[in-house]
Write a protein that holds these residues in place. Structure first.
Motif, PDB file in Angstrom:
ATOM      1  N   TYR A  72      -2.685  11.955   5.614  1.00 47.69           N
ATOM      2  CA  TYR A  72      -2.019  11.447   4.945  1.00 47.69           C
ATOM      3  C   TYR A  72      -2.469  11.882   3.058  1.00 47.69           C
ATOM      4  O   TYR A  72      -0.725  11.842   2.564  1.00 47.69           O
TER       5      TYR A  72
ATOM      6  N   PHE B 134      -4.417   6.778  -1.080  1.00 44.17           N
ATOM      7  CA  PHE B 134      -3.015   5.845  -0.712  1.00 44.17           C
ATOM      8  C   PHE B 134      -3.260   4.599  -2.155  1.00 44.17           C
ATOM      9  O   PHE B 134      -4.939   4.455  -1.484  1.00 44.17           O
TER      10      PHE B 134
ATOM     11  N   TRP C 287       2.224   2.853   5.555  1.00 37.11           N
ATOM     12  CA  TRP C 287       1.892   2.753   4.565  1.00 37.11           C
ATOM     13  C   TRP C 287       0.508   1.989   4.520  1.00 37.11           C
ATOM     14  O   TRP C 287      -0.747   2.395   4.385  1.00 37.11           O
ATOM     15  N   GLU C 288       0.810   0.791   4.924  1.00 34.13           N
ATOM     16  CA  GLU C 288      -0.502  -0.343   5.412  1.00 34.13           C
ATOM     17  C   GLU C 288      -1.524   0.151   5.718  1.00 34.13           C
ATOM     18  O   GLU C 288      -2.768  -0.456   6.127  1.00 34.13           O
ATOM     19  N   TYR C 289      -1.568   1.421   6.885  1.00 36.12           N
ATOM     20  CA  TYR C 289      -2.245   2.015   7.461  1.00 36.12           C
ATOM     21  C   TYR C 289      -2.786   3.234   7.755  1.00 36.12           C
ATOM     22  O   TYR C 289      -3.457   3.945   8.221  1.00 36.12           O
ATOM     23  N   GLY C 290      -2.178   3.617   6.008  1.00 33.59           N
ATOM     24  CA  GLY C 290      -2.788   5.040   5.793  1.00 33.59           C
ATOM     25  C   GLY C 290      -1.777   6.023   6.413  1.00 33.59           C
ATOM     26  O   GLY C 290      -2.659   7.351   6.543  1.00 33.59           O
ATOM     27  N   LEU C 291      -0.587   5.404   7.211  1.00 32.71           N
ATOM     28  CA  LEU C 291       0.095   7.053   7.211  1.00 32.71           C
ATOM     29  C   LEU C 291       1.802   6.749   7.098  1.00 32.71           C
ATOM     30  O   LEU C 291       1.688   5.784   6.008  1.00 32.71           O
TER      31      LEU C 291
ATOM     32  N   ALA D 104       6.921   1.007   4.732  1.00 29.98           N
ATOM     33  CA  ALA D 104       5.447   0.461   3.930  1.00 29.98           C
ATOM     34  C   ALA D 104       4.718  -0.461   5.109  1.00 29.98           C
ATOM     35  O   ALA D 104       3.574  -0.462   5.026  1.00 29.98           O
TER      36      ALA D 104
ATOM     37  N   THR E  56      -6.279   9.288   3.839  1.00 30.07           N
ATOM     38  CA  THR E  56      -6.521   9.766   4.589  1.00 30.07           C
ATOM     39  C   THR E  56      -6.025  11.040   4.971  1.00 30.07           C
ATOM     40  O   THR E  56      -5.824  11.719   4.516  1.00 30.07           O
TER      41      THR E  56
ATOM     42  N   ILE F 217       1.023  -0.963  -0.174  1.00 28.65           N
ATOM     43  CA  ILE F 217       0.164   0.111   0.058  1.00 28.65           C
ATOM     44  C   ILE F 217       0.641   1.395   0.041  1.00 28.65           C
ATOM     45  O   ILE F 217       1.944   1.052   0.942  1.00 28.65           O
TER      46      ILE F 217
END
Lengths: 591, 591
Positions: A526, A529, B455-459, B452, A524, A436
């Motif tokens: 950020y 994504f 990113w997986e958590y949209g962070l 990574a 989000t 992601i």
């Protein structure tokens, strides 16, 4: 050799010191029809990469490592010397010319098949020699008696239910981009760009269903240069969409008469130098290598194209399930040649609705053959054996999508080392597939995900991880990709191959490839994504996996993929095939 | 405001329409001494990033989001308007000038503190206005009565056992690079480049132990421009190494007399425009942004520098163990301010051999303060509380190395969400630390490894993953790094920070940072492979880890790091400290 003598006679008459021959066409196509295979005809060498230079004392052919053995065989007895590209001490053909041409010498070539970028690079290398270029005559064409004619088969429409946007809508989108780039005219020369824009398909090039044509888009017109006979049946519809039809050969003359008021955008990588030279000297142009309007537009598939592509990939998934079952359950694979397997795939595709033709020449490679990344079995190839790996890299052009898949399957016992390598490649595929990443991420940032597991063992594969792909068009399409050189942002709707690999020279090759679509995963604080979602659902051979090398996340990801494969593909199969697929997609568990 | 009036009077006398004020010095240093803080003195704003523009109708200060609140406070009542950089509708200062300056207007600034690159960019933005530049007078200096003098403290030698290569050997290496780049002269203006080359250190700049000096290296001489008083004690040694000493202020004149035969390499990013303008117009120069000889040479640490750095990091590891124990076991942390903790660290370092000074202003940030990536507690800061996270980003300059470490520790209860975020950051750190990668790999290819999991958590975190670091020099050093913009190949011997982070505005900040060295891991048929090895061994707070989010590989990697931390650092500690470290480095197990 008669051809060499004949060409040299023509060179002498024209005072040429050297003549350059390639297999290019006038649209910088990846695949070309027989008419354009001047280098193959002249030299006898049929590989995809090759350049011939004829001087009055020597004839040389340049090709890369994939083709050294083939070229040696095919050049034997021709008097043509093989120049092995990238080997120590072997000059590039441009440097060879720089050395061999006399100061103020004259170099000839067919200007229709050399891009403006290639011409500029040649010019740059030879600039101190003050070379004159003769590029308006095709000397090989003059001695090529049985030259295949250019294709004349009719083109056909890419129906609205497949194409999604109408040609008029696409023209509007192109004009929107033209405005952004501050140009009043835009020249489309790549055949897939033209086919996409006009919503037409055809038979002028192998594998890619395209039609020989150019389009010049201006703010208030769209001039299509195409053999009228090919589009006669629906010419009125094209005109209604906004196209003015011109003779295919009329473009250079038309360009020469463009008014100097305005600014033209064209791609020097794709536009042949004869066309570029035809432009009025006082016409402002924009030829940034980074800007190619249709390449950018068609890379982001529309909703219709995406949903059709998903359907095409399900059909292809069924084809591949049938195919792998056929191989795996074959009572005597030693009776099957590599080429037989390629033919089997074509035959299976032919049973599917809306199938057009193979998207490229299937790479069906048994054992050590698969260690050559671009192996082709030709018309026969080797017979399979009940031992080790068999690699198949194959794809079809359907009206509703272009597919490209690679699977490496066991056809007999495999060693622990083979399993380890297969699993490292699988880990690379899974790492990319599950990534992601935020908007703005480029291929260069994710390419290492596909390699990290191999790198840990001091291994790698010597090609990019992925490329874009067309929609009922070319199997290789830009501008995005996944490699250390991929600098284009991923956008939702882009399609991408993910194909990590490992090649053990002389023994075996492993490649696992799916086409994935970029989708919007979340938004989000950020920003947006994105993620990758496979379009193809085909078992990854669990008999080749060293399960103990997979972590929980990888196991669950693989099992989910297989579960989904069974769910989506089994309804398209016969009962015995479903049974096979059920077994092939059973979850793996750590022992 | 008196200062504004006084400056405007000087501007009027000179016919200037605007005057630009920064905190730069004449060497493009990251940290500057009080003498050069013209913008801070003039405006009262003390943040690290700020530009003042004075016109006859307005005074503006530009700074970025880190400093909006501070700037509002410090500018209150000054009559200076705050321009919030990167906020919608706020012009960049260059665009402001382009708008406000009259056609043919006159802009003034102190040319010593504007780099040639900045000057060129300014010129580019203002080119249609036909602006005249007045850059030879320092108008702020004329009204700045109590301006701090330039430092005069003596320099000192970086002894051979620390420096490794002699200055003569380094000069030979520089000349080798000059030959490769086809130049006969090379100008070193960055203070750390000069200090590295001459093997000297000093006290002219906060934090970085450097000396105000320039060196011009030619094929047969090395002209050092430096206050003689600073090096008097060992001037003979410098001369013996090949340096000719000149007055610090003599460089511009010397450059102006350079013979036009030859070619000079200089960095326009670092060289101030007054010096660049002093070059003879007929002298060929090379000023590629990509080529900076000493930056490249000093980035790859020598064996002596590496082995010393490992030692310096062990000392720092002991300092940090003591420090964290002190925080963790403190009976009442509410009595401690953030600044107290920074002072404690300095005090602990002072007990270590060969310690010089802190390498930068410690970021000691409790709770929400840590959500500001570059927070500084100043002289006091907030008091700690027995709740949540405390972040410490700190480093020391030792004669045998420069350190930089960040740890986020629990000082009270933390929520599951905080643990999740801490663990995502940890996963990012571990992914980078364990990466093995082939020669030729650049930061842009590995940066995503650190992100990574987030990113997986949209962070994400909004800064690079890592930077190079000096050796008894600056804490930030090029040319390599780890970010989407890092395009320099990693080489064995390079040092790099790896510092993934997560910031929750208003609540907490998490960052985990080690300095790692690039080492050669293996050589296979795919070439050389490199890896990262941490120089610092300090517990990562296991009480903040959500162990169930780690896979087997990550758990084993973390436990190995902690085991090695105990092995290496416990011999440097007292018994009670050892006991604490033993507990802090116990293996984590999945429950």
């Amino acid at each position: 050799m008669m051809k060499i003598k004949a060409l040299r006679d023509l060179m002498k008459e024209r005072g040429l010191d050297a003549y350059l021959i390639t297999n290019g066409d006038n649209h910088s196509s990846e695949y070309v029809t027989g008419h354009w295979k001047a280098r193959s005809w002249f030299s006898g060498f049929t590989g995809s990469n090759g350049t011939v230079i004829v001087t009055h004392t020597e004839v040389g052919l340049w090709t890369d490592g994939r083709y050294f053995i083939q070229a040696e065989k095919q050049l034997a007895g021709t008097g043509i010397a093989l120049f092995k590209m990238n080997m120590p001490g072997v000059p590039r053909f441009k440097d060879y010319l720089a050395k061999e041409l006399p100061h103020g010498g004259k170099l000839g070539f067919d200007g229709r098949v050399i891009s403006m970028t290639d011409y500029k690079e040649l010019n740059e290398t030879l600039k101190t020699k003050e070379i004159t270029y003769a590029y308006t005559e095709d000397l090989v064409g003059m001695i090529w008696d049985d030259r295949p004619a250019l294709p004349t088969a009719p083109a056909f429409e890419h129906a609205p239910r497949f194409a999604g946007l109408s040609a008029a809508e696409k023209l509007a989108a192109v004009r929107g981009e033209m405005e952004k780039h501050g140009v009043t005219a835009y020249l489309a020369v790549a055949l897939d760009d033209v086919a996409w824009l006009m919503n037409i398909r055809g038979n002028d090039v192998p594998y890619a269903p395209v039609v020989n044509a150019y389009v010049l888009v201006t703010t208030d017109a769209a001039h299509a240069f195409i053999d009228y006979g090919k589009v006669e049946a629906f010419a009125g519809k094209l005109e209604a969409q906004g196209f003015t039809l011109h003779d295919y050969n009329g473009l250079a003359g038309f360009l020469g008469n463009l008014p100097a008021a305005g600014k033209l955008l064209y791609s020097p990588n794709k536009t042949n130098m004869l066309l570029a030279e035809a432009l009025p000297k006082d016409l402002p142009t924009k030829s940034d290598l980074d800007v190619d309007i249709i390449m950018g537009l068609k890379a982001v598939k529309s909703e219709v194209e995406l949903s059709n592509s998903r359907n095409a990939y399900l059909k292809e998934s069924a084809v591949l399930a049938r195919f792998i079952k056929w191989i795996k359950e074959n009572p005597d694979i030693t009776a099957i040649t590599e080429a037989d397997t390629a033919k089997k795939l074509t035959a299976l595709r032919t049973q599917q609705p809306d199938f057009l033709q193979d998207a490229f020449s299937t790479i069906a490679a048994y054992g050590p053959n698969a260690a050559q990344a671009h192996y082709s079995p030709g018309n026969v190839g080797d017979n399979l054996k009940p031992d080790g790996f068999f690699l198949i890299d194959t794809g079809g052009n359907y009206f509703d999508g272009t597919t490209d898949t690679t699977r490496t399957i066991t056809v007999g016992p495999v060693t622990d080392e083979m399993k380890r390598h297969f699993t490292l490649v699988l880990k690379g595929y899974l790492a990319v597939e599950r990534a992601i990443f935020p908007k703005g991420t480029k291929g260069v940032q994710l390419d290492a995900f596909a390699r990290a597991a191999l790198w840990e063992y001091g291994l790698d594969f010597r090609h990019g991880t992925g490329h874009g792909i067309g929609y009922c068009l070319c199997v290789h399409e830009g501008p995005h990709g996944m490699s250390p050189n991929s600098k284009v942002d991923y956008e939702p709707g882009m399609l991408l191959s993910v194909e990590p690999a490992f090649y053990k020279a002389g023994e075996y090759g492993i490649r696992t490839e799916n086409i994935v679509e970029v989708y919007e995963h979340s938004e989000t604080e950020y920003g947006k994504f994105y993620g990758f979602r496979s379009l193809l659902y085909c078992p990854i051979d669990t008999s080749a996996i060293a399960v103990e090398m997979l972590n929980d996340c990888e196991i669950s990801q693989l099992n989910s993929y297989h579960q989904r494969t069974y769910e989506l593909v089994s309804p398209l199969l016969e009962e015995d095939e479903r049974t096979w697929l059920y077994e092939a997609t059973r979850p793996v568990i750590r022992g």
